[in-house]
Every structure is written in structure tokens, then in C-alpha cells.
Write a protein that holds these residues in place. Structure first.
Motif, short mmCIF file in Angstrom:
data_model
loop_
_atom_site.label_atom_id
_atom_site.label_comp_id
_atom_site.label_asym_id
_atom_site.label_seq_id
_atom_site.Cartn_x
_atom_site.Cartn_y
_atom_site.Cartn_z
N GLY A 69 5.95 -3.34 3.43
CA GLY A 69 7.16 -2.69 2.92
C GLY A 69 6.84 -1.54 1.99
O GLY A 69 5.77 -1.49 1.37
N PRO A 90 2.88 -10.73 4.25
CA PRO A 90 3.49 -9.48 4.69
C PRO A 90 3.56 -8.48 3.54
O PRO A 90 4.18 -8.74 2.52
CB PRO A 90 4.88 -9.89 5.18
N SER A 136 6.18 -7.89 10.96
CA SER A 136 4.89 -7.95 10.26
C SER A 136 4.33 -9.37 10.25
O SER A 136 3.13 -9.58 10.44
CB SER A 136 5.05 -7.43 8.83
N VAL A 137 5.21 -10.35 10.02
CA VAL A 137 4.75 -11.74 10.04
C VAL A 137 4.22 -12.09 11.42
O VAL A 137 3.16 -12.73 11.56
CB VAL A 137 5.88 -12.70 9.62
N GLN A 160 10.04 -4.22 10.47
CA GLN A 160 10.73 -5.23 9.67
C GLN A 160 9.74 -6.32 9.24
O GLN A 160 8.68 -6.48 9.83
CB GLN A 160 11.88 -5.86 10.47
N ARG A 161 10.14 -7.09 8.22
CA ARG A 161 9.29 -8.16 7.73
C ARG A 161 8.90 -9.12 8.84
O ARG A 161 7.73 -9.51 8.96
CB ARG A 161 10.01 -8.92 6.61
N ASP A 168 14.12 -14.91 7.01
CA ASP A 168 12.88 -15.53 6.55
C ASP A 168 12.36 -16.41 7.68
O ASP A 168 13.03 -16.59 8.70
CB ASP A 168 13.07 -16.30 5.24
N LYS A 207 10.56 -12.59 -7.21
CA LYS A 207 10.12 -11.52 -6.32
C LYS A 207 10.34 -10.18 -7.03
O LYS A 207 11.43 -9.91 -7.53
CB LYS A 207 10.91 -11.56 -5.01
N ASP A 261 5.48 -13.92 0.22
CA ASP A 261 5.78 -12.53 -0.09
C ASP A 261 4.68 -11.92 -0.94
O ASP A 261 4.28 -12.50 -1.96
CB ASP A 261 7.10 -12.42 -0.87
#
Length: 237
Positions: free
Chosen positions: A20, A17, A92-93, A88-89, A194, A217, A110
Motif C-alpha cells: 500500500g 502485505p 497482495s495476500v 488491492q490488499r 480481510d 494500525k 498488517d
């Protein structure tokens, strides 16, 4: 819902992903496109995955406005494909999962974690031989944790840290199981922090695999120099 059965050499596809904007970095571009040495953060991240022979393909999930990834040399690698992500993450996943194909297992990592060590990746992939649920890299919480009221500075109490772990990525799950759990959690209005939390919502229990604390990260400006330090050491081994 049953997860996929494991075998000795399953198909593994990575989903990265990268949609962002990285607003906390206070830079003119998303954090994954900042440079460490001669490569961008996302290039370091991709190469850390491609060094493992079991990672057959990587699906990079980018924002609709992204014009930077296609200009990177790594974008021409036949093992790399791109798809447009969501707000949002987790969205996207999910978009990435819908372009995985017939993989048995999916590894989600990530885009802004460029310091993944091969030893950690090996340990994580080894759980395919012992688990039908999957798992994630994590490190024990070392610092004292304080609980405060929302928006308030005064401390309410100290949190017992004995059984607390920092969740990292990569996180590895059977493809069909992750697709089911993530879709179900999002359709139920659950906040998915997550991929493991989506499985937990569906009453599955992923395995924690102890990882290295230098798998950082890149989130804040000071993280970039720290990542450069770790990557320089990593490449000197």
C-alpha cells in the motif's frame, strides 16, 4: 474443500502485505516506512513476529515501485523473502500465498500494525490445537456506532454493538484452506476486506480470539505517536 489437519508442531509462515501507498498519512513515503524511534514501522512489525519461535519465515509483499524495503537491515535476514503484490490488499495476500511453499498454516499480519504483543500472538497460535479452520484477533466494539446514508451526515440509526467486534490482525488459517477461499472469492468478484471474510464467503467460521486494544494500525498521522507510546511501553516490560 477440506482444511489441513493440525499437529503439535506445524510449519507456520507469515505473510505481510506491504504494497500500500498509505495515502491517508499525507507523507512522502508509504506509512510502513515512517519511523518510530530508530526503526521503521514495518521493522517493528517484523520483529514482533520473529520473536516467536514458531514463525519460521516471513513473506513481505511489496509494490513494484518499492525501493525502500531492500535498504532496510531486516531485508537481509534469511528468514525474510519478498514478492511483488497487486492493486488491492487481497491481491497482495494471494501473491504472498503463492510463495509460501509447503507451510501447514499461514499467519497474515498488517505491515502497519507494529504493536503486536507476544501474549496475543501466543493465544492466536494456540487455536491450531483446537481448530481446523483458524481464526483472528479481535476486540469488542466499545464506542456507540451510528449508521448514515452514503455521503450524508444525518444519522439514520444507532447500531446495536453487543455482538460487534473489530477485526484485527494477525489472522491465522490453514494454508491450503486460505489459498482456496481467497482465490474463490476473488474469482467470484467478492470484495475481500480481510482474510476471514474470504473464509466466511466459502461458509467457514473462523474463531475470534480476544486481543489487546493497543494492537493499533497506523493509518492516520496521529496514529504514529500513539504507536510510539505503545511500543515504548511494550519494550519496557
Amino acid at each position: 474443500m477440506n482444511s489441513n489437519s493440525t499437529d503439535s508442531s506445524p510449519d507456520i509462515v507469515a505473510v505481510l502485505p506491504a504494497a500500500g501507498v498509505g495515502s491517508r498519512m499525507r507523507t512522502d513515503r508509504p506509512k510502513q516506512y515512517l519511523t518510530i524511534g530508530s526503526k521503521t514501522v514495518i521493522e517493528h512489525t517484523i520483529f514482533s513476529l520473529l520473536q516467536h519461535p514458531k514463525i519460521q519465515r516471513i513473506v513481505v509483499v511489496i509494490s513494484p515501485e518499492d525501493k525502500l524495503f531492500s535498504a532496510l537491515p531486516v531485508a537481509q535476514d534469511p528468514r525474510i523473502s519478498t514478492v511483488v503484490g497487486g492493486e488491492q490488499r487481497a491481491d497482495s495476500v494471494l501473491a504472498g500465498l503463492q510463495h509460501v511453499g509447503n507451510a501447514s498454516w499461514v499467519l497474515v499480519h498488517d505491515a502497519s500494525r507494529p504493536c503486536l504483543h507476544l501474549d496475543d500472538l501466543n493465544r492466536l497460535l494456540d487455536i491450531i490445537n483446537v481448530s481446523k479452520v483458524g481464526g483472528l484477533l479481535a476486540v469488542p466494539v466499545r464506542d456507540t456506532i451510528k449508521c448514515v446514508s452514503v455521503g450524508m451526515a444525518p444519522v439514520l440509526h444507532t447500531v446495536e454493538r453487543e455482538n460487534l467486534w473489530h477485526a484485527l490482525t494477525p489472522q491465522l488459517f490453514p494454508f491450503k484452506l486460505l489459498l482456496f477461499c481467497l482465490s474463490h472469492a476473488l474469482n467470484s468478484g467478492i470484495t475481500v476486506t480481510d482474510e476471514a471474510s474470504a473464509l466466511e464467503y466459502c461458509h467457514y467460521h473462523p474463531v475470534l480470539v480476544s486481543g489487546r486494544s493497543d494492537n493499533i494500525k497506523v493509518t492516520y498521522p496521529e496514529d504514529l505517536a500513539l504507536a510510539e507510546f505503545h511500543i515504548t511501553r511494550l519494550h519496557s516490560y
